[in-house]
Design a protein around this motif. Structure first.
Motif, short mmCIF file in Angstrom:
data_model
loop_
_atom_site.label_atom_id
_atom_site.label_comp_id
_atom_site.label_asym_id
_atom_site.label_seq_id
_atom_site.Cartn_x
_atom_site.Cartn_y
_atom_site.Cartn_z
N UNK A 169 4.60 6.10 -13.00
CA UNK A 169 5.54 5.40 -12.13
C UNK A 169 5.45 5.86 -10.69
N UNK A 170 4.90 7.06 -10.48
CA UNK A 170 4.79 7.60 -9.12
C UNK A 170 3.46 7.27 -8.45
N UNK A 171 2.51 6.75 -9.20
CA UNK A 171 1.19 6.57 -8.62
C UNK A 171 1.17 5.55 -7.50
N UNK A 172 1.97 4.49 -7.64
CA UNK A 172 2.02 3.48 -6.58
C UNK A 172 2.48 4.06 -5.26
N UNK A 173 3.70 4.67 -5.22
CA UNK A 173 4.16 5.29 -3.96
C UNK A 173 3.22 6.37 -3.45
N UNK A 174 2.68 7.20 -4.37
CA UNK A 174 1.81 8.28 -3.92
C UNK A 174 0.53 7.75 -3.30
N UNK A 175 -0.11 6.78 -3.94
CA UNK A 175 -1.35 6.22 -3.39
C UNK A 175 -1.10 5.53 -2.06
N UNK B 209 12.46 7.46 -1.37
CA UNK B 209 13.11 6.16 -1.47
C UNK B 209 12.40 5.21 -2.44
N UNK B 210 11.06 5.09 -2.41
CA UNK B 210 10.42 4.25 -3.44
C UNK B 210 10.73 4.71 -4.87
N UNK B 211 10.82 6.02 -5.08
CA UNK B 211 11.16 6.53 -6.41
C UNK B 211 12.61 6.18 -6.75
N UNK B 212 13.51 6.30 -5.76
CA UNK B 212 14.92 5.95 -5.97
C UNK B 212 15.06 4.48 -6.35
N UNK C 295 1.22 17.77 -5.22
CA UNK C 295 1.86 18.34 -6.42
C UNK C 295 2.97 17.44 -6.97
N UNK C 296 3.47 16.52 -6.14
CA UNK C 296 4.66 15.75 -6.51
C UNK C 296 4.54 14.96 -7.81
N UNK C 297 3.46 14.20 -8.05
CA UNK C 297 3.43 13.41 -9.29
C UNK C 297 3.41 14.24 -10.55
N UNK C 298 3.03 15.51 -10.46
CA UNK C 298 3.06 16.40 -11.61
C UNK C 298 4.43 17.03 -11.80
N UNK C 299 5.05 17.45 -10.69
CA UNK C 299 6.28 18.23 -10.79
C UNK C 299 7.54 17.38 -10.88
N UNK C 300 7.56 16.21 -10.26
CA UNK C 300 8.78 15.40 -10.29
C UNK C 300 9.16 14.99 -11.71
N UNK C 301 8.25 14.41 -12.51
CA UNK C 301 8.66 14.08 -13.89
C UNK C 301 9.07 15.31 -14.70
N UNK C 302 8.37 16.43 -14.47
CA UNK C 302 8.70 17.66 -15.20
C UNK C 302 10.11 18.13 -14.87
N UNK C 303 10.42 18.24 -13.57
CA UNK C 303 11.74 18.71 -13.17
C UNK C 303 12.84 17.74 -13.58
#
Length: 311
Positions: free
Chosen positions: A7-13, A110-113, A292-300
């Motif tokens: 779900x984070x790949x779109x905003x991250x890319x 914001x995209x994640x929100x 690091x965000x796409x790995x750590x955000x779902x984990x946290x």
């Protein structure tokens, strides 16, 4: 409520592509990022905040969130400044203190929100984000300037920041129930996208000038620790305390938790560029935390949502 890395790949890319565009622009077109940083600080950021306030219809309840976040992040940055000023150089310490009070709540968060939260939750998130933005251009800007300027010079620089006046003017218009003409309101719609695009491109522009000498393991480790250890712990504790004191809407709790897991703010580079305080080191730290965000955000978020009863 679960959030997968996909779900984070779109905003991250999207964000990384903007960074890449900035890198190419600086390399091939020889664009100087410093005028762009000035444009962001003195024009685009104030108009973006002004538009958000006029569209959001600030209420006393929303403004309490803004004030609470402003006070909390200001206290955190002052504490970090006090604890680290003798362990890092003046400029590195100032940049570290500034970065400790903010995060990439807009460009990345914001995209994640929008993925995670209902419309009411997005509004709550925006007003929390506004408190952090105000910190960036008041207390945070002052701490950054103190790494390079005197107290008097730092205060003069803050007094010249139009974002403060844009915020106050928007509150005045809202209190007077004044609405913007439709043509003017629609013309302001270009500024959020411009803010995101240029804010991320300036990281790439700065990275194009980075040499190996700019890599500072201790500084980057401190930035990563603040962003991905201190902030998640702080927002998680805040939600638990609020739940002990009063009923907390799930969307508000989720908005607060999300603030604690986003990467470092791109405005770290913008302010560092404007003030001339180690922008290359800031750009490297922002890039590391963003990767690091796409790995750590779902984990946290997975852990914190279950612990707070929201998962």
């Amino acid at each position: 409520m679960e959030l997968s890395p996909g779900a984070l790949m779109g905003p991250l890319l999207m964000l990384l592509s903007f960074v890449g565009l900035g890198f190419i622009a600086a390399q091939r077109l020889k664009i100087d990022p410093r005028p762009i940083a000035t444009l962001l600080v003195y024009l685009i950021a104030p108009l973006t905040i002004f538009r958000a306030l006029m569209n959001g219809g600030p209420t006393p309840q929303y403004l309490v969130l803004t004030l609470a976040l402003f006070i909390l992040v200001s206290l955190l940055s002052l504490l970090v400044h006090r604890l680290t000023r003798h362990r890092f150089g003046p400029q590195e310490g100032a940049l570290l203190a500034f970065s400790s009070g903010t995060g990439n709540t807009g460009y990345f968060g914001l995209p994640v929100a929008l993925i995670l939260l209902p419309p009411e939750g997005v509004t709550l998130y925006l007003f929390c984000m506004l408190g952090i933005n105000l910190y960036e251009f008041t207390v945070g800007f002052y701490l950054s300037a103190r790494g390079h300027f005197s107290i008097r010079q730092s205060l003069i620089k803050i007094s010249r920041l139009p974002l403060i006046y844009a915020f106050l003017f928007a509150l005045l218009l809202s209190a007077l129930n004044v609405s913007l003409p439709p043509a003017l309101a629609s013309s302001l719609d270009v500024f959020p996208a411009t803010y995101t695009l240029l804010g991320m491109m300036i990281i790439g522009m700065t990275l194009s000038q980075v040499t190996l000498a700019a890599w500072d393991t201790r500084f980057i480790a401190a930035c990563v620790g603040l962003r991905y250890l201190v902030w998640p712990a702080a927002t998680f504790t805040a939600v638990l305390l609020l739940q002990m004191l009063m009923p907390v809407p799930a969307e508000l709790a989720m908005a607060i938790l999300l603030l604690g897991v986003v990467p470092m703010a791109s405005n770290v580079v913008v302010v560092a560029m404007e003030l001339g305080i180690q922008p290359q080191k800031g750009a490297l730290a922002v890039l590391v935390t963003t990767l690091l965000a796409p790995l750590l955000i779902p984990f946290y978020l997975g852990i914190m949502l279950r612990a707070t009863g929201l998962g």
